[in-house]
Write an enzyme that holds these catalytic residues in place. Structure first.
Site, PDB file in Angstrom:
ATOM      1  N   GLU A 426     -48.624  18.410 -31.490  1.00 21.35           N
ATOM      2  CA  GLU A 426     -48.959  19.101 -32.745  1.00 21.35           C
ATOM      3  C   GLU A 426     -47.877  20.072 -33.200  1.00 21.35           C
ATOM      4  O   GLU A 426     -48.155  21.158 -33.702  1.00 21.35           O
ATOM      5  CB  GLU A 426     -50.301  19.830 -32.595  1.00 21.35           C
ATOM      6  CG  GLU A 426     -51.456  18.872 -32.339  1.00 21.35           C
ATOM      7  CD  GLU A 426     -52.783  19.587 -32.166  1.00 21.35           C
ATOM      8  OE1 GLU A 426     -52.906  20.726 -32.646  1.00 21.35           O
ATOM      9  OE2 GLU A 426     -53.692  19.003 -31.557  1.00 21.35           O
ATOM     10  N   GLY A 427     -46.642  19.681 -33.033  1.00 20.74           N
ATOM     11  CA  GLY A 427     -45.501  20.513 -33.401  1.00 20.74           C
ATOM     12  C   GLY A 427     -44.849  21.085 -32.158  1.00 20.74           C
ATOM     13  O   GLY A 427     -45.416  21.950 -31.490  1.00 20.74           O
TER      14      GLY A 427
END
Length: 642
Positions: A426-427
């Site tokens: 997620e990043g």
């Protein structure tokens, strides 16, 4: 002759940045504690007194946690999931019966309607038994179909899909492609309009968490611009068993071995226009907005991991003796235990504060959620690493091996492997640094961005200069002095007041450093990624210090372990201040320029002589697999959980 590979569109660095910028939520309609912190304004009033859940939310949340705890204790075998690298169907079925798929879904659609706070506590509980199971629930509800539908779906879409998602259907989020990660401008999957009521999807998606077992998918695809279609990256809800969808491979990883993550191919998959979420071209904005709160699930799992690290280190370090006393009494080990305890307290404080702020919806928490994800993933990894070190050889040994020779099966090495992905999920940490840095300097770019924009006309630059002059004439003098220099400020916090005064002073110093860097590098600031990363890391430490102090004071006023909480907050803040001092020192005294020269040499092959004397055990094949369009030539490994 092999089919041509479907390649992402070629875009320049500037074009890629423009796509990312267009997808940003650009307006600030609500206050943000973290945004103000980066601007040198310590708005303690935004987080203190600590926000609290409503009584009914507590009753409903605690009742579900009790049921979930009993389920995890009796019906979840984490060791089996690790051993078989698969979550048993009966475990997922049991969670469905419990209502766990609908924790965040409104009761009117059959969900439990839990708050973000209790949803995160549920994920921490499940993740402590099996991180893979926690990831399944998180991917389904935090970034899967329910959240974007809640925020952007039509009433018809909510009525059609949310009841299924609350009770029976697992969802997945499909954005990443074999050659497209954090640069969505190069997205290759297409959704071509076919008449007025259908799109045809073609493409390949990689690392599709839950994709192997998903019933419903959120798919990001590029709609070509044409007559009547503005085009752009667009979000669709897609039935997982649609003709033309093939799960070609179930991926295996160093950790999270039960994760149902795969490679999904779309070939001529027909999707009704009614399944499009939002207008064409809004897909990235939907994805980023979904992640604003969706990211909180990951640090929640990290907070749970920190609690487990504390429990095991406490029990083991008191039992194991060396040189006549428990290893915890040796300072070299004791400092590690102190770090774990203090950081576990602070990480829970960060997650609970951000979660409750999300529930209250009085503040814009996009930066707070991103900081929680960044800080949680980095600090949990450090805590797990220290736990393995404290356990010594037993920390490196697998739980099964320990059990086989008669010792307690402590999966410390598994935790280290499982947590490692959180710095990428997620990043990645590097992307989070850039994302947060962009938000942190937003106020500056809003008033002075045109000055450094090479595409702006001289007249626009002149107007921007006037705006910037007025803004900085008001802003800069406020960075000189503040409450942090008053000995009696924040006295209600007792011994923690000194740390809050430090946060206030340091936030102004951070803002001055950012302004100086922008003045020095101007348009080249975006290339100073190492500098920006340190700026963000300082902000993350200050946010965590603030959260820890506010939580400790809350516990003191409610009579729940207040003295102990103050001690942990004090220890954490003193440790954090040392890290902040190092980060400030490295803002201007670092090896960044030399590092770039070394990288140039590495890429030019100047140091290949250093690689001599080894053999590379890697197999053959391309670095990035080709994705030729067309029907799948592989067996479909998708499986339905009943």
């Amino acid at each position: 002759m092999s089919a041509p590979t479907q390649r992402p569109p070629k875009v320049t660095e500037r074009e890629a940045r423009q796509v990312a910028e267009a997808a940003r939520q650009q307006d600030w309609h609500k206050p943000s504690f973290a945004k103000e912190l980066f601007l040198g304004r310590f708005r303690l009033d935004l987080i203190h007194p600590h926000p609290m859940p409503a009584d009914e939310d507590v009753r409903r949340g605690e009742a579900f946690l009790a049921k979930l705890r009993a389920f995890c204790e009796t019906r979840v075998d984490g060791a089996r999931i690790e051993r078989e690298a698969r979550i048993p169907d009966e475990t997922v079925t049991g969670l469905k019966e419990l209502g766990a798929l609908g924790m965040k879904i409104d009761p009117k659609y059959g969900g439990l309607g839990l708050t973000q706070l209790y949803y995160n506590r549920a994920l921490a509980l499940v993740g402590s038994v099996s991180p893979a199971l926690g990831a399944l629930l998180s991917a389904h509800q935090s970034i899967g179909v329910p959240q974007p539908l809640k925020l952007f779906g039509t009433q018809e879409q909510k009525d059609a899909f949310l009841p299924r998602l609350a009770r029976s259907d697992i969802s997945a989020f499909l954005l990443t492609e074999p050659d497209v990660g954090s640069d969505p401008a190069r997205l290759a999957t297409t959704a071509v309009p076919d008449g007025d009521d259908t799109y045809v999807l073609d493409g390949v998606k990689l690392w599709t968490t839950n994709g192997v077992v998903a019933d419903l998918l959120v798919v990001m695809a590029r709609v070509p611009a044409s007559e009547g279609h503005r085009g752009g990256i667009t979000a669709f809800v897609v039935e997982g068993d649609s003709p033309g969808i093939t799960v070609e491979h179930r991926n295996a990883f160093m950790g999270l071995r039960g994760l149902e993550n795969g490679v999904t191919r779309f070939h001529q998959v027909r999707v009704p226009a009614a399944n499009r979420i939002g207008p064409e071209g809004s897909g990235l904005k939907i994805a980023l907005t979904t992640l604003n709160t969706g990211r909180l699930s990951l640090p929640a799992a990290c907070a749970g991991a920190g609690k487990w690290c504390l429990k095991i280190s406490r029990e083991w370090a008191a039992e194991r003796e060396q040189w006549g006393k428990p290893v915890a009494r040796h300072e070299a080990v004791g400092t590690k235990i102190s770090f774990i305890a203090a950081t576990a307290f602070a990480l829970e404080a960060v997650v609970d504060l951000a979660s409750q702020m999300a529930d209250e919806d009085r503040n814009d928490i996009r930066i707070e959620a991103a900081l929680a994800k960044l800080y949680g993933s980095e600090m949990a990894w450090r805590m797990a690493d220290e736990l393995v070190q404290i356990r010594g050889g037993r920390g490196y040994e697998t739980a099964d091996s320990l059990a086989a020779r008669g010792e307690r099966a402590v999966p410390a090495e598994q935790l280290l492997r499982d947590l490692r992905i959180n710095r990428i999920f997620e990043g990645s940490t590097e992307i989070m640094h850039l994302l947060i840095a962009r938000e942190a300097v937003d106020a500056h770019l809003a008033v002075a961005g045109d000055i450094i924009d090479p595409d702006k006309a001289l007249a626009d630059k002149a107007k921007a200069g006037a705006r910037a002059g007025g803004f900085y004439a008001r802003w800069l003098p406020r960075l000189v002095a503040g409450q942090g220099q008053l000995p009696g400020a924040y006295a209600e916090f007792g011994e923690l007041a000194t740390h809050l005064r430090y946060v206030e002073r340091t936030s102004r110093k951070l803002a001055r450093s950012t302004f100086y860097a922008m003045s020095r590098w101007q348009g080249k600031m975006e290339l100073k990624q190492a500098f920006l990363g340190r700026i963000v890391d300082i902000g993350a430490e200050l946010f965590a210090m603030s959260a820890a102090c506010v939580r400790a004071e809350l516990l003191r006023t409610t009579g729940e372990h207040g003295r102990e909480a103050h001690q942990l907050a004090d220890a954490f803040c003193r440790q954090a201040r040392l890290r902040v001092a190092e980060l400030f020192g490295r803002l201007w005294d670092n090896t960044d320029d030399l590092d770039r020269k070394v990288v140039d040499g590495v890429l030019a092959g100047s140091y290949t002589w250093l690689e001599e004397g080894i053999l590379d055990p890697s197999g053959d094949g391309p670095w990035i697999a080709g994705t030729p369009p067309g029907p799948s030539e592989r067996e479909n490994v998708h499986r339905k959980i009943r």
